[in-house]
Scaffold this motif. Sequence first.
Motif, PDB file in Angstrom:
ATOM      1  N   VAL A 592      13.633  -2.749   2.048  1.00 37.46           N
ATOM      2  CA  VAL A 592      12.605  -3.568   2.720  1.00 37.46           C
ATOM      3  C   VAL A 592      13.262  -4.731   3.445  1.00 37.46           C
ATOM      4  O   VAL A 592      12.955  -5.015   4.614  1.00 37.46           O
ATOM      5  N   TYR A 593      14.172  -5.429   2.752  1.00 37.05           N
ATOM      6  CA  TYR A 593      14.809  -6.583   3.382  1.00 37.05           C
ATOM      7  C   TYR A 593      15.679  -6.170   4.564  1.00 37.05           C
ATOM      8  O   TYR A 593      15.775  -6.899   5.560  1.00 37.05           O
ATOM      9  N   LEU A 594      16.285  -5.008   4.457  1.00 37.12           N
ATOM     10  CA  LEU A 594      17.129  -4.554   5.566  1.00 37.12           C
ATOM     11  C   LEU A 594      16.299  -4.284   6.812  1.00 37.12           C
ATOM     12  O   LEU A 594      16.750  -4.543   7.941  1.00 37.12           O
ATOM     13  N   THR A 595      15.072  -3.761   6.644  1.00 34.73           N
ATOM     14  CA  THR A 595      14.225  -3.537   7.825  1.00 34.73           C
ATOM     15  C   THR A 595      13.838  -4.851   8.491  1.00 34.73           C
ATOM     16  O   THR A 595      13.548  -4.882   9.689  1.00 34.73           O
ATOM     17  N   LYS A 604      11.732   3.198   9.937  1.00 32.05           N
ATOM     18  CA  LYS A 604      10.751   4.123   9.356  1.00 32.05           C
ATOM     19  C   LYS A 604      11.324   4.806   8.111  1.00 32.05           C
ATOM     20  O   LYS A 604      10.684   4.867   7.062  1.00 32.05           O
ATOM     21  N   THR A 605      12.545   5.291   8.237  1.00 36.57           N
ATOM     22  CA  THR A 605      13.158   5.985   7.101  1.00 36.57           C
ATOM     23  C   THR A 605      13.351   5.038   5.921  1.00 36.57           C
ATOM     24  O   THR A 605      13.060   5.382   4.764  1.00 36.57           O
ATOM     25  N   LEU A 606      13.843   3.813   6.200  1.00 38.79           N
ATOM     26  CA  LEU A 606      14.083   2.847   5.129  1.00 38.79           C
ATOM     27  C   LEU A 606      12.791   2.498   4.389  1.00 38.79           C
ATOM     28  O   LEU A 606      12.754   2.438   3.152  1.00 38.79           O
ATOM     29  N   LEU A 607      11.700   2.281   5.154  1.00 35.36           N
ATOM     30  CA  LEU A 607      10.442   1.921   4.515  1.00 35.36           C
ATOM     31  C   LEU A 607       9.838   3.099   3.765  1.00 35.36           C
ATOM     32  O   LEU A 607       9.261   2.934   2.682  1.00 35.36           O
ATOM     33  N   ASP A 608       9.965   4.286   4.317  1.00 32.93           N
ATOM     34  CA  ASP A 608       9.479   5.477   3.601  1.00 32.93           C
ATOM     35  C   ASP A 608      10.238   5.638   2.286  1.00 32.93           C
ATOM     36  O   ASP A 608       9.650   5.959   1.239  1.00 32.93           O
ATOM     37  N   ARG A 630       5.468  -1.976   6.307  1.00 31.37           N
ATOM     38  CA  ARG A 630       5.402  -0.829   7.213  1.00 31.37           C
ATOM     39  C   ARG A 630       4.335  -1.058   8.280  1.00 31.37           C
ATOM     40  O   ARG A 630       4.557  -0.733   9.466  1.00 31.37           O
ATOM     41  N   GLY A 631       3.202  -1.627   7.892  1.00 30.98           N
ATOM     42  CA  GLY A 631       2.171  -1.963   8.878  1.00 30.98           C
ATOM     43  C   GLY A 631       2.681  -2.974   9.892  1.00 30.98           C
ATOM     44  O   GLY A 631       2.403  -2.876  11.095  1.00 30.98           O
TER      45      GLY A 631
END
Length: 789
Positions: A592-595, A604-608, A630-631
């Motif tokens: 999450v922090y990386l996004t 998208k991949t990281l949050l999924d 993600r939103g």
Amino acid sequence: MVKAPDDPRPQDLGTVVRARRERARLTQEELAEHAGISVRAISDIERGVARSPQRRTIAALAGPLRLSEVELGGLLATAKAARPRPEPTAPATATAPVFSPAVVGVLPPEVDDLVGRAAELADVRDLAEVAAAGGRAGEVLVLSGPPGTGKTAVATSAAHALGGLFPDGRIFLKLRGMAEVPGTPADLLHVVLRSLGVDGVRVPAEVEQRTNLCRFLLRDRRVLIVLDDAADEAQVRPLLLGGSRSLTLVTSRQMLVGLAGVHRAALEVLSRDAAVELVVSIVGPARVAGEPRASAELVELCGRLPLALRIAGNRLASRPQWPIDRLVGQLRDRGGRLTALTAGDLRLRGVFDMSYRQLRERAATAFRRLSLVPGADFAAGAVVALTGSDEADDLLEELADASLLQPSPEQGRYQFHDLLRVFAAECLVRDEPPEVAREAEERLTAWLVRTATGAAGSHFRPSGTPRVACAELPDHVAAGRWLEVERTNWLPALRRTAARGAHREVIALARAMHWYSEIGGTAATWHEVFGLGLDSALAIDDRLAEAALRNFLSWTEFTLFDRPAEAAELARSARTAAEAAGDLREQAWARVYLTNCDPDADHKTLLDEAIALFTRAGNALDLHIARMHRGTRLHQSGDHQAAAVELAACIDFFSHRAGENTPVDSTIHGYLMWRSAENLAAIGSPELALRHCEQALALFRAGTATMGEATVLRTWGTLAHSQGDLPEARTRLLEALDLFGQVGQPRRQIEILDEIADITQRSGDPRTANHHRQHAAALTEANYEPPTE
């Protein structure tokens, strides 16, 4: 009327006393109570049984019977005439005490270079004019303040300046309250009575009778009375002698809170300009003008305390070859500062020591140990930790009443004057064994770290998560206030704890602060707290704690310092540590922090992946926070409809989430509503967006989340600006500007100032708009960081 002593007609003392008692409408019992003598004694006088009562008995009757000076003199003469004599003599001639305009006691010379006290002297003059006009009981003003603030100088200057308002005389009494043996009321009253013309043999023996006689003699006189250096209320009360047209000035290091019906003035240190002016008056303007920076530092090192400034000035005046900076160099050394502030018989340490030695032993112990408190102020909890005393509040009040502490601007807290803190530290070294002082400091440090951990871990966490016990702080309001006002104490205590290698305690505090960091504190605070925690985790090779604290630092670097590269590196290393520890939750948070901070990452991949990991960990709260991210990412990519669906699902979760609804719950929910507001504005629903802003603001305020409140106010202002509501936009943005300043966010302040300038320009006020742009430029310059190579 009582016959004059040279009246040839015989006098009947009993008849006169009874007549005067009836005139005063007093019974024998009432007269006895007011005069402080027995009913039997009064009865004996009136019946003629006691024809020659003692002088002090007659003097005691003067006040309650409202006798004039002539009447009192007549009664004294009659009593004297009735006493047996060794040999018959002609009738004695008695006269009333003679009062002439004079100064009773030696009035000190006026201070020629008194500066910075114009307001106090004006207040004294106003009170003096009221007193001289009469019409009510005499006015009393208590001048209190720390040692060295110039209380005697102010009272003396007033006594010299106001002589014309009090033509019947000025009485100056040195009470020697700080001496080993203070002046006694009996001795001081004897001096006053003799100075007022009362024959030595007629001075009553009892203190109360002396007081009554003084008050009788002064009741109609316009006099100024100075009671200098009072020890306590018991010493002062018998010396409040003035009548309705008098003014009494009392100087004391004690606040004398037990005196009722008096005016009060607490002398503070001088203003910076007045402090420099005092130095100029002693060493000359040319010398100060030649070293303006050194002079400015000199007055601050002296704490702007008049006595300290006078000592420093005298030292410089006696050494004309010295540059001011030479003395400043000596004063920079805290350990030698009080030694440097010595000039002849003027010794600041000695002045402080007199007050210190007046304290009870428990208060003296608290005074010297409070020098161990690292921050600027403190409350009762620190006293308990340092001394174990169950009367901490009373001890603080005692020290404040003695002017050795002063109330802090923060309610219920106290602080030292800088020089008194230095003195207290000296007393600690001088009066306590090193191991005792060290144990006291360790108790204080442990209490601060333990309480900070409990305050955050008990009240600032999402509902349903483990709670740290904290009986000392019953709710989040008390806990939040404690964390804020004690930050300058618990943060240094955390440093001390880390330095002695108590790594588990450091990690526990740092982890407990995670959720609170969204609500209070400053960017610098969290960078240090999480950094110390990470260092401790590395020291004991705790990979899980390392992962968590790297994640916290990633959030700090990106959100609070706007350093995405550093934040991304921390998030990647957190992910590695979490994988080594086998912890799903920290692995998810690292994604999450990386996004947040890596623009090149596959968001998208990281949050999924993060959502899948939170699902496996069984953590619904963290799962929906990840969905909120993600939103937000969908909103930022321009897919506002998909973002609305994701954010709506999160809003539904938080709206129906059961729990105790902690401040953290409110804060998370507030950020969700803020993100939704931004997305609604983007899809053309400004009215609904404003409603979500309003809900977010209420949630942030419920959670006391300053950062969140500032954030949504900025969005609200920008949205109002886009809708053309310039007054609303300006109001909201100014509120956000102030709050971002409180949490140390200069970059956001700069952005807001630029927008406010545009709004103000559009509103037809280019001058104010230019002021905002200049403010933004100044902040930019102050916070400029040159690029690193």
